[in-house]
Write a protein that holds these residues in place. Structure first.
Motif, short mmCIF file in Angstrom:
data_model
loop_
_atom_site.label_atom_id
_atom_site.label_comp_id
_atom_site.label_asym_id
_atom_site.label_seq_id
_atom_site.Cartn_x
_atom_site.Cartn_y
_atom_site.Cartn_z
N UNK A 215 -1.15 4.30 -11.09
CA UNK A 215 -2.45 3.66 -11.11
C UNK A 215 -2.92 3.46 -9.67
N UNK A 216 -4.15 3.83 -9.33
CA UNK A 216 -4.61 3.69 -7.94
C UNK A 216 -4.66 2.24 -7.46
N UNK A 217 -4.64 1.28 -8.37
CA UNK A 217 -4.65 -0.13 -7.98
C UNK A 217 -3.28 -0.73 -7.85
N UNK A 218 -2.23 0.06 -8.12
CA UNK A 218 -0.86 -0.46 -8.10
C UNK A 218 -0.33 -0.54 -6.66
N UNK A 219 0.45 -1.58 -6.38
CA UNK A 219 1.16 -1.67 -5.11
C UNK A 219 0.84 -2.89 -4.29
N UNK A 220 -0.40 -3.05 -3.81
CA UNK A 220 -0.71 -4.18 -2.93
C UNK A 220 -0.40 -5.55 -3.52
N UNK B 290 -4.42 3.03 1.53
CA UNK B 290 -5.20 2.75 0.32
C UNK B 290 -6.27 3.81 0.11
N UNK B 291 -6.83 4.31 1.21
CA UNK B 291 -7.81 5.39 1.11
C UNK B 291 -7.18 6.68 0.64
N UNK B 292 -5.96 6.95 1.15
CA UNK B 292 -5.25 8.16 0.71
C UNK B 292 -4.94 8.09 -0.78
N UNK B 293 -4.57 6.91 -1.24
CA UNK B 293 -4.27 6.73 -2.67
C UNK B 293 -5.49 7.06 -3.52
N UNK B 294 -6.65 6.56 -3.12
CA UNK B 294 -7.88 6.85 -3.86
C UNK B 294 -8.23 8.33 -3.80
N UNK B 295 -7.97 8.95 -2.64
CA UNK B 295 -8.25 10.37 -2.51
C UNK B 295 -7.37 11.22 -3.41
N UNK B 296 -6.07 10.88 -3.50
CA UNK B 296 -5.17 11.64 -4.35
C UNK B 296 -5.49 11.46 -5.83
N UNK C 11 0.84 -1.21 0.00
CA UNK C 11 0.00 0.00 0.00
C UNK C 11 0.87 1.26 0.00
N UNK C 12 1.98 1.20 0.73
CA UNK C 12 2.89 2.34 0.79
C UNK C 12 3.49 2.60 -0.59
N UNK C 13 3.85 1.55 -1.28
CA UNK C 13 4.38 1.71 -2.64
C UNK C 13 3.38 2.43 -3.53
#
Length: 344
Positions: free
Chosen positions: A263-268, A158-164, A98-100
């Motif tokens: 991409x907002x789905x990238x990382x996990x 993950x929420x911050x990623x979607x917000x950004x 998620x951090x990535x």
């Protein structure tokens, strides 16, 4: 899962390498052969897979295929190296994927709003270090299980990623310096691959040839013994989490430069391969102990396995099955190595 670590003082660990016979010990040829097979079984398996896939498909051993294979693993390597640090200290960090994602999105967001390369890179590195330290504070000072604390932080990220991102892929304004870094090459190999190798060598030196590395292994072996020996165990764990976050920040820079977008789905989805490599690495180089060379070999092994299957026409859903199966096998094998080390 927690593998056996050296139960020694921070500095006495330098007297010998855990998981290896002492210099004065003499092994029979049979015992020596068995020890070499145990230590380098993953390397042997990697060699077998390369031969099998090389024979099965003429595309596998091409220069282009290996260049692509290595470049795609540079980011995974950063996450796997980051995972090693808390693991050596006896902790987990489940927020790494998620951090990535959030750091790559942060870089793209800043670039979209006019940030130049220096601002984007510094923000991503600072963000990684900060979140890593937050994980450390929650684990060390608030006494929350690292499994729970980092999972909670990951979900928050993950929420911050979607917000950004607003749920969109961000690609405008990515600095040319980042894309040059991500897509550049040196001697026919991607620049990010060389940089990931440098990071691995630095981490190898830190873990095996510095007082901090010896203290980290000592804390993972027995936090109480290390504390009684004078090691500031809390600070050691805090530093491990902070360094892990910093490594993920570097991986996010690589990822943003390679793709030129976030991409907002990238990382996990990179978390499982990273931990599979870390656990599988326990069987190589220093059996029973998390180590850098074993992890790098495991990363290449996983990449070769999936790449070969893909070239043979395996469907897209094979990758998560492959990663999950390897993770289970790696954990079982790592536990077996830990028991072997304790008995030995």
């Amino acid at each position: 899962m927690k593998t056996t670590q050296p139960e020694a003082t921070a500095d006495s660990a330098s007297a010998g390498s855990p998981g290896r016979p002492s210099r004065g010990a003499r092994l029979s040829p049979k015992a020596l052969g068995s020890a070499l097979v145990n230590r380098y079984a993953t390397v042997l398996l990697l060699g077998v897979l390369i031969v099998v896939f090389g024979v099965a498909t003429d595309k596998f051993l091409t220069t282009q295929n290996w260049q692509n294979l290595l470049v795609t693993q540079a980011v995974v390597a950063c996450v796997a190296l980051a995972a090693i640090l808390p693991l050596v200290a006896g902790e987990f960090d489940l927020s790494l994927g998620y951090l990535l994602g959030v750091l790559a999105m942060l870089g793209a967001y800043l670039a979209k709003h006019g940030g130049d390369a220096s601002i984007v890179i510094l923000a991503m590195l600072a963000g990684g270090l900060f979140i890593g330290l937050v994980n450390g504070v929650l684990t060390v000072y608030f006494k929350i299980s690292s499994f729970i604390a980092t999972l909670g932080v990951g979900i928050l990220l993950s929420g911050v990623t979607l917000g950004l991102s607003g749920g969109q892929v961000l690609f405008s304004g990515i600095p040319q310096a980042l894309t040059n870094l991500g897509k550049g090459s040196f001697l026919g190999v991607g620049t990010t691959v060389w940089l990931a190798l440098v990071l691995a060598l630095i981490l190898l030196y830190v873990l095996e040839h510095t007082p901090f590395g010896r203290r980290l292994y000592a804390v993972g072996g027995s936090e109480r013994v290390a504390f009684l020996a004078g090691v500031r165990t809390g600070l050691v764990k805090l530093a491990a989490f902070g360094a892990a976050g910093l490594l993920v920040g570097i991986g996010a820079i690589f990822a943003l430069g390679q793709s030129g977008a976030a991409n907002p789905g990238f990382g996990p989805d990179l978390l499982l391969p990273a931990y599979a490599a870390a656990f599988l690495g326990v069987t190589t180089y220093r059996p029973g102990y998390y180590n850098v060379p074993g992890t790098i070999v495991a990363i290449i092994l996983l990449a070769v396995g999936f790449n070969g299957l893909n070239l043979l026409g395996a469907p897209f859903w094979v990758q998560p099955i492959f990663n999950g199966a390897v993770l289970l096998i790696a954990v079982i094998t790592a536990r077996a190595e830990a028991r072997h080390v304790r008995v030995g």
